[in-house]
Design an enzyme around this catalytic site. Structure first.
Site, PDB file in Angstrom:
ATOM      1  N   SER A  78       0.793  -1.241   0.000  1.00  0.00           N
ATOM      2  CA  SER A  78       0.000   0.000   0.000  1.00  0.00           C
ATOM      3  C   SER A  78       0.814   1.274   0.000  1.00  0.00           C
ATOM      4  CB  SER A  78      -0.954   0.008   1.199  1.00  0.00           C
ATOM      5  OG  SER A  78      -2.031  -0.871   0.973  1.00  0.00           O
ATOM      6  N   LYS A  81      -0.063   3.771  -2.623  1.00  0.00           N
ATOM      7  CA  LYS A  81      -1.134   4.766  -2.542  1.00  0.00           C
ATOM      8  C   LYS A  81      -0.624   6.205  -2.474  1.00  0.00           C
ATOM      9  CE  LYS A  81      -4.481   1.488  -0.756  1.00  0.00           C
ATOM     10  NZ  LYS A  81      -4.456   0.449   0.243  1.00  0.00           N
ATOM     11  N   SER A 133      -6.036   3.288   4.445  1.00  0.00           N
ATOM     12  CA  SER A 133      -5.500   2.473   3.352  1.00  0.00           C
ATOM     13  C   SER A 133      -6.564   1.562   2.742  1.00  0.00           C
ATOM     14  CB  SER A 133      -4.315   1.630   3.846  1.00  0.00           C
ATOM     15  OG  SER A 133      -3.502   1.221   2.774  1.00  0.00           O
ATOM     16  N   LYS A 248       3.502   6.395   4.818  1.00  0.00           N
ATOM     17  CA  LYS A 248       2.484   5.432   4.388  1.00  0.00           C
ATOM     18  C   LYS A 248       2.992   4.025   4.640  1.00  0.00           C
ATOM     19  CE  LYS A 248      -1.411   4.146   2.755  1.00  0.00           C
ATOM     20  NZ  LYS A 248      -1.305   2.953   3.627  1.00  0.00           N
TER      21      LYS A 248
END
Length: 417
Positions: A78, A81, A133, A248
């Site tokens: 993720s 993202k 997320s 992140k």
């Protein structure tokens, strides 16, 4: 009896003083083993990190300060993202209504739980994307911005190429493990850090990106005011170190735990990117590695100004001009003119023991005439083989072409004297 005790006490005190004196004046025997322990060593070793692939980057210049297989390709989960978010911010409008397709609604956990036919404001979905997320949110955003997931993936790959991330390939907007006829969904720690650098220092949407990713919690409804959705930021690093800016997390079965984050200390900004940083039950490895790399950067790297006049050897640069004339007796020898570098200061994060190297390249076989200010070469400054600054080298004075008229004028001037 008292005299005997006093004598023994005095003797004991004398022996005690002698023992203490010997303790502080005895020679220190240094062995190979304790010498290694006593030596101050600020170097970070790859073996000290859990992550298989890691980098520490200077966010201002993009220079890699530390790398552990940082150019090795691997899935990134993720952390993908951050690219989805920045493209949505740059190509969408926060008040856009995003419709939910069946494909978006069918995405696996972690998900917002959106239903086909619902619609949400893009602004709200960006918090869902970056704080929790949510995988369904990523697909909905991708379809809204790109028209379809494949088209949005093309946008992601195009942007990655523009940023110089040549070892990155996007297939999905949410980072779920994927493979197509070309490759698997992957990046490198170095490319991931480069993408974060863009998000926080270069993108026209950098302030919005930081605002979203630094938010602790966020609550919203769909565009019709139905339902209540609360998102909580899972980036524990924000509360882990002073100056933490953004970050992140990510995890998939193939990628393991991943993380990319940034920290600001004084006027320095560091980026850490980690891939394959453990698998369950080692969720905390990424935080340990992030703290260790950030601390290493803070304690060891400081700014030094490098300018056009910087020269570690204090050498005066000159160039030989064939058939040149700068005044005086116009003999047949070539003329030397001074050369200097032009440009502005560059700040570079360096360790105390790092040396700046310079390489001068000048045009060969220079012939007159040469005007003052004309570029005739360049000087490159580098650290450990990494280029940090390049400045043009320009002539400080004009060298005319030595002609018959110049020679004649010189002779006439002597006669007139």
């Amino acid at each position: 009896m008292m005299k005997r005790l006093a004598g023994r006490s005095g003797m004991f005190l004398l022996l005690l003083i002698l023992e203490i004196t010997l303790l502080f004046t005895a020679p220190v025997i240094v062995t190979a083993e304790n010498a290694a322990e006593d030596t101050s060593d600020s170097e970070m070793r790859p073996s000290e990190l859990y992550a298989r692939y890691a980098v520490l980057m200077d966010a201002e210049t993009g220079r890699i300060l530390f790398s552990k297989s940082g150019d090795t390709e691997a899935p990134m989960a993720s952390t993908t993202k951050i690219m989805t978010c920045i493209l949505a911010l740059e190509n969408g409008t926060l008040t856009d209504k995003v419709s939910v397709s069946s494909e978006a609604a069918s995405q696996p956990e972690v998900s917002l739980g959106m239903k086909e036919g619902q619609s949400f404001y893009l602004k709200d979905l960006l918090y869902s994307l970056m704080l929790e997320s949510h995988n369904d949110t990523a697909v909905a955003i991708a379809e809204h911005i790109g028209g379809s997931v494949p088209e949005f993936a093309n946008m992601m790959n195009t942007k990655a190429e523009e940023l110089g991330c040549m070892s990155t390939y996007f297939i999905t907007p949410n980072g779920l493990d994927a493979k197509d006829e070309n490759d698997i969904h992957h990046t490198t720690a170095q490319d991931l850090a480069r993408m974060m650098k863009y998000c926080i220092t270069e993108s026209p949407a950098k302030e919005h990106f930081l605002e979203i990713t630094r938010t602790g919690s966020y609550t919203f409804s769909d565009s019709n005011g139905n339902g209540t959705y609360t998102c909580t930021n899972h980036n524990a690093f924000l509360k882990m170190m002073d100056g933490a800016l953004t970050g992140k997390t990510g995890f998939t079965a193939d990628a393991g735990y991943c993380y990319v984050g940034a920290l600001q200390n004084d006027d320095r900004t560091f980026i850490v990117a980690l891939l394959a940083c453990g698998w369950p039950n080692n969720k905390g490895y990424k935080w340990s590695d992030t703290r260790k790399l950030m601390t290493y950067g803070i304690e060891n790297y400081f700014y030094r100004d490098v300018g056009p006049s910087y020269d570690p050897y204090n050498a005066e640069l000159t160039v030989d001009v064939e058939n040149g004339y700068t005044g005086g007796f116009p003999d047949s020898k070539n003329t030397d003119i001074n050369v200097s570098a032009q440009g502005s200061l560059v700040r570079v994060l360096l360790k105390q023991n790092e040396e700046i190297e310079s390489e001068v390249q000048l045009i060969e076989n220079i012939s007159a005439p040469i005007k003052a200010g004309a570029q005739i070469g360049e000087i490159t400054y580098s650290v450990n083989g990494n280029r940090i600054a390049v400045y043009p080298l320009c002539a400080e004075e004009t060298a005319l072409e030595r002609t018959f008229k110049i020679c004649l004028d010189y002779v006439v001037s002597l006669v007139l004297l």
